[in-house]
Design a protein around this motif. Structure first.
Motif, mmCIF file in Angstrom:
data_model
loop_
_atom_site.group_PDB
_atom_site.id
_atom_site.type_symbol
_atom_site.label_atom_id
_atom_site.label_comp_id
_atom_site.label_asym_id
_atom_site.label_seq_id
_atom_site.Cartn_x
_atom_site.Cartn_y
_atom_site.Cartn_z
ATOM 1 N N LYS A 94 -17.553 -40.035 -17.479
ATOM 2 C CA LYS A 94 -17.688 -39.991 -16.123
ATOM 3 C C LYS A 94 -18.750 -38.839 -15.650
ATOM 4 N N ILE A 95 -18.729 -37.815 -16.445
ATOM 5 C CA ILE A 95 -20.006 -36.574 -16.111
ATOM 6 C C ILE A 95 -21.252 -37.172 -16.295
ATOM 7 N N LEU A 96 -21.486 -37.843 -17.655
ATOM 8 C CA LEU A 96 -22.739 -38.236 -17.796
ATOM 9 C C LEU A 96 -23.128 -39.454 -16.988
ATOM 10 N N THR A 97 -22.231 -40.454 -16.422
ATOM 11 C CA THR A 97 -22.603 -41.328 -15.311
ATOM 12 C C THR A 97 -23.062 -40.904 -14.250
ATOM 13 N N VAL A 98 -22.375 -39.684 -13.730
ATOM 14 C CA VAL A 98 -23.024 -38.967 -12.632
ATOM 15 C C VAL A 98 -24.493 -38.370 -12.833
ATOM 16 N N VAL A 99 -24.617 -37.799 -13.844
ATOM 17 C CA VAL A 99 -25.714 -36.902 -14.259
ATOM 18 C C VAL A 99 -27.053 -38.227 -14.467
ATOM 19 N N ARG A 100 -26.709 -39.263 -14.777
ATOM 20 C CA ARG A 100 -27.815 -40.322 -15.090
ATOM 21 C C ARG A 100 -27.906 -40.893 -13.916
ATOM 22 N N GLU A 101 -26.898 -41.440 -13.284
ATOM 23 C CA GLU A 101 -27.258 -42.390 -12.044
ATOM 24 C C GLU A 101 -27.384 -41.599 -10.879
ATOM 25 N N VAL A 136 -14.178 -36.528 -11.587
ATOM 26 C CA VAL A 136 -14.754 -35.310 -11.953
ATOM 27 C C VAL A 136 -15.598 -34.928 -10.678
ATOM 28 N N CYS A 137 -15.618 -33.518 -10.500
ATOM 29 C CA CYS A 137 -15.985 -32.786 -9.444
ATOM 30 C C CYS A 137 -17.224 -31.762 -9.915
ATOM 31 N N MET A 138 -18.432 -32.243 -9.704
ATOM 32 C CA MET A 138 -19.403 -31.491 -10.304
ATOM 33 C C MET A 138 -19.930 -30.274 -9.257
ATOM 34 N N ALA A 139 -19.734 -29.142 -10.029
ATOM 35 C CA ALA A 139 -20.277 -27.861 -9.166
ATOM 36 C C ALA A 139 -21.548 -27.350 -9.931
ATOM 37 N N LYS A 140 -22.315 -27.857 -8.982
ATOM 38 C CA LYS A 140 -23.880 -27.304 -9.347
ATOM 39 C C LYS A 140 -24.533 -26.804 -8.054
ATOM 40 N N THR A 141 -25.977 -26.389 -8.180
ATOM 41 C CA THR A 141 -26.627 -25.843 -7.253
ATOM 42 C C THR A 141 -26.865 -27.156 -6.017
ATOM 43 N N ALA A 184 -18.247 -27.349 -1.188
ATOM 44 C CA ALA A 184 -19.072 -28.396 -1.409
ATOM 45 C C ALA A 184 -19.557 -28.621 -3.056
ATOM 46 N N ASN A 185 -19.561 -27.331 -3.419
ATOM 47 C CA ASN A 185 -19.777 -26.889 -5.036
ATOM 48 C C ASN A 185 -18.575 -26.977 -5.919
ATOM 49 N N ILE A 186 -17.723 -26.037 -5.616
ATOM 50 C CA ILE A 186 -16.548 -26.029 -6.429
ATOM 51 C C ILE A 186 -15.524 -27.085 -5.962
ATOM 52 N N ALA A 187 -15.538 -27.545 -4.894
ATOM 53 C CA ALA A 187 -14.527 -28.669 -4.697
ATOM 54 C C ALA A 187 -15.450 -29.858 -4.080
ATOM 55 N N HIS A 188 -14.731 -30.533 -3.298
ATOM 56 C CA HIS A 188 -15.391 -31.921 -2.605
ATOM 57 C C HIS A 188 -15.978 -31.835 -1.365
ATOM 58 N N GLY A 189 -16.061 -30.636 -0.703
ATOM 59 C CA GLY A 189 -16.963 -30.649 0.599
ATOM 60 C C GLY A 189 -16.531 -31.555 1.651
ATOM 61 N N CYS A 190 -15.304 -31.815 1.836
ATOM 62 C CA CYS A 190 -15.188 -32.693 3.009
ATOM 63 C C CYS A 190 -14.027 -32.286 3.973
ATOM 64 N N ALA A 216 -16.315 -29.619 -13.004
ATOM 65 C CA ALA A 216 -17.379 -29.287 -14.159
ATOM 66 C C ALA A 216 -18.564 -28.108 -13.780
ATOM 67 N N ILE A 217 -18.522 -27.001 -14.244
ATOM 68 C CA ILE A 217 -19.251 -25.874 -13.542
ATOM 69 C C ILE A 217 -20.488 -25.974 -14.435
ATOM 70 N N THR A 218 -21.634 -25.932 -13.610
ATOM 71 C CA THR A 218 -23.057 -25.832 -14.048
ATOM 72 C C THR A 218 -23.989 -24.632 -13.703
ATOM 73 N N GLY A 219 -24.821 -24.160 -14.085
ATOM 74 C CA GLY A 219 -25.811 -23.114 -13.686
ATOM 75 C C GLY A 219 -24.676 -22.073 -13.482
ATOM 76 N N ALA A 220 -25.512 -20.996 -12.407
ATOM 77 C CA ALA A 220 -24.665 -19.747 -11.794
ATOM 78 C C ALA A 220 -23.971 -19.966 -10.457
ATOM 79 N N ILE A 221 -23.226 -21.094 -10.516
ATOM 80 C CA ILE A 221 -22.163 -21.364 -9.362
ATOM 81 C C ILE A 221 -21.208 -19.895 -9.507
#
Length: 561
Positions: A452-459, A489-494, A279-285, A529-534
């Protein structure tokens, strides 16, 4: 079963007392003909979707179970999925469940199994948690066949001009093993291959797994495998699996695995358990094939997306629903009093003490998730997963907040009572399903990747901006140059925070998300999009769960939770 288990009774002990129906009876109950059933023993089977009759233009409705941002206290989404599915079945609603397959990494590491808990379990839990029908082994083999072909290509002359330094695919293993994160292969002289730096990922992080779970059929699976980018040439042009000629053999390894796996809950509700991307590096379903096969058989399908709604649910709606056409009709947000208290500032060792003020403070996390679900045009329903330590005052904080905000909220004791403990939640879900649904993804595919990334981050996250590393900026240029802008986009974060800092609990705001790497997954069809220490290869904790596991003199599993 209606007896209430002792709270010190293990899930395995409870599961071992269940009386299972032969899998043929479970299949018959949901209209699966014998010709479509391929039994794996007495209690599990694969189902061939091509041999099922179509429901026509009225597939079953989708109940997506998600949750608040997870904490070490646990939320129990899988347990809620099973209990809710059983409760819906008890109303006479033709119901099926669709879940991911467990990974051996978390099972033997820290998390444990993933088949629910208490009287809300899918069975046989020990077999599902270990090996099952061999799907993960097939995915591991397909991934590693690709890598063997790739390294052989380098050894045999490298006609494609692949730059060994720019190979982006890795071998995989379904186990937590930090020692394999960074390795050197091809040592030993000219006959042993081309030396290069590489590493291993856990199987659930492989793009083969993501492709497997988004493919709509065997032909689509073959096409997606062929489109996967495995690296770049010396001229920085992308190289695909089709360029290597490996997609056909990989598909052959997966042709049986792609069929959904049928099992049952303790109450006898039919369940598909199939696929299991991170669910981090992919879509988790779970797989699109399992979800849509269930929709062809049942009026209501209860499914789950990994981690909190900011990760799993967002990806379900922005990625899976786009590709598979399985739009959610209602989203159940699972919350626990324990987790809300942690988001409200209480340490894990203080969770047993009543603290209604901390629950009220932690509701900020639940509130943001509920608000986010509404942004997709879907109505949330809150399901409080009840623990024995919850007090009436603490529960009232949540139910009163929900009522004042016009959100359905019900308390469910699914661990202790199974479906009998989720009757009111099931009624709320059935009411919500009948409400008008205006589902739409959060962003349009023709937007630039950065937007797209900015939309997810803000919304969704509550952040104000995005900062890219120099490596991520270089990859953005390649994404534009190669025409990959049209991918979601598939956000990879904590999973622990809306931000990329796992220590920022609750509902943080005003932060800037740090994107350190962008990875085009051109077969799966998204940009990671990999963020942090994933990390894509987890490590074991100091005391792995495996240390408590064994078998008894009869060959039965011991210590599996």
């Amino acid at each position: 079963m209606t007896a209430t288990p002792s709270t010190d009774m293990s899930d395995l002990a409870i599961a071992s007392r269940a009386v299972l129906q032969p899998i043929g009876q479970i299949a018959e109950s949901v209209g699966i003909p014998e010709a479509a059933l391929e039994a794996y023993g007495r209690y599990k089977a694969k189902v061939d979707p091509g041999l099922l009759e179509s429901r026509g233009a009225k597939p079953g409705k989708v109940v997506l179970v998600s949750g608040i941002s997870p904490t070490p206290a646990g939320e129990g989404k899988s347990t809620m999925v099973v209990g809710l599915g059983d409760a819906l079945s008890a109303t006479g609603t033709n119901t099926m469940i669709a879940l991911r397959e467990p990974s051996l990494g978390p099972i033997f590491g820290m998390k444990g199994g993933a088949t629910g808990g208490g009287f809300s379990q899918v069975l046989p839990m020990d077999e599902i948690n270990m090996h099952f029908t061999g799907d993960f082994h097939a995915i591991t083999s397909a991934n590693n066949l690709l890598m063997a072909i790739l390294d052989n290509h380098l050894h045999q002359g490298n006609i494609l001009g692949i730059d060994p330094r720019r190979i982006t695919f890795k071998r995989v293993l379904d186990m937590n093993d930090r020692a394999l994160r960074n390795i050197v292969i091809g040592l030993g002289g000219p006959s042993e291959g081309v030396p290069r730096e590489t590493g291993f990922e856990i199987t659930v992080a492989s793009e083969v797994m993501a492709v497997f779970c988004l493919a709509t059929g065997l032909e689509d699976l073959r096409s997606r495998l062929g489109r996967m980018t495995i690296g770049y040439t010396y001229e920085k042009s992308p190289v695909t699996v089709d360029d290597l000629g490996a997609a056909g053999a990989m598909t052959m390894l997966l042709k049986e695995a792609i069929k959904p796996n049928l099992v049952q809950t303790m109450a006898g509700t039919p369940a598909f358990i199939h696929g299991g991307p991170f669910a981090n590096i992919a879509h988790g379903c779970n797989s699109a094939i399992a979800t849509n096969t269930a929709r062809s058989l049942a009026d209501v399908v209860v499914t789950e997306a990994g981690f909190g709604a900011d990760l799993g649910a967002e990806k379900f709606m922005d990625i899976k629903a786009r590709y598979a056409g399985c739009d959610p009709d209602v989203v159940v947000l699972v919350a626990t009093i324990r987790a809300l208290k942690m988001h409200g500032g209480v340490a894990k060792d203080g969770l047993k003490e009543e603290n209604a003020d901390a629950v009220a403070a932690g509701i900020a996390n639940l509130a943001r998730h509920a608000s986010n679900i509404k942004k997709f045009g879907v109505q949330p329903v809150i399901g409080i997963n009840k623990f024995a330590t919850d007090t009436a005052a603490e529960l009232a904080v949540v139910t009163q907040w929900a009522a004042s905000n016009g959100i359905e909220c019900e308390i469910a004791d699914v661990w202790g009572q199974g479906g009998a403990g989720a009757g009111e939640l099931a009624a709320a879900v059935l009411r919500a399903i009948e409400e008008p649904n205006n589902f739409a993804p959060l962003y349009e595919l023709d937007q630039p990747v950065e937007d797209k990334i900015l939309t997810v981050v803000r919304e969704i996250y509550g952040g104000v901006g995005v900062e890219y590393s120099s490596a991520a900026k270089r990859m953005l240029e390649q994404i534009h140059a190669n025409g990959w802008d049209g991918l979601p986009v598939c956000m990879a974060k904590t999973q622990y925070s809306f931000s990329d800092d796992p220590k920022l609990l609750g509902a943080p705001e005003g932060f800037t998300l740090q994107v350190r790497e962008l990875i085009p997954k051109t077969g799966a069809g998204f940009i990671v999009a990999i963020t942090g220490a994933i990390m894509t290869m987890p490590g074991l904790p100091k005391l792995p769960a495996a240390m408590h596991m064994d078998v008894d003199e009869h060959g039965n599993a011991v210590g599996l939770s």
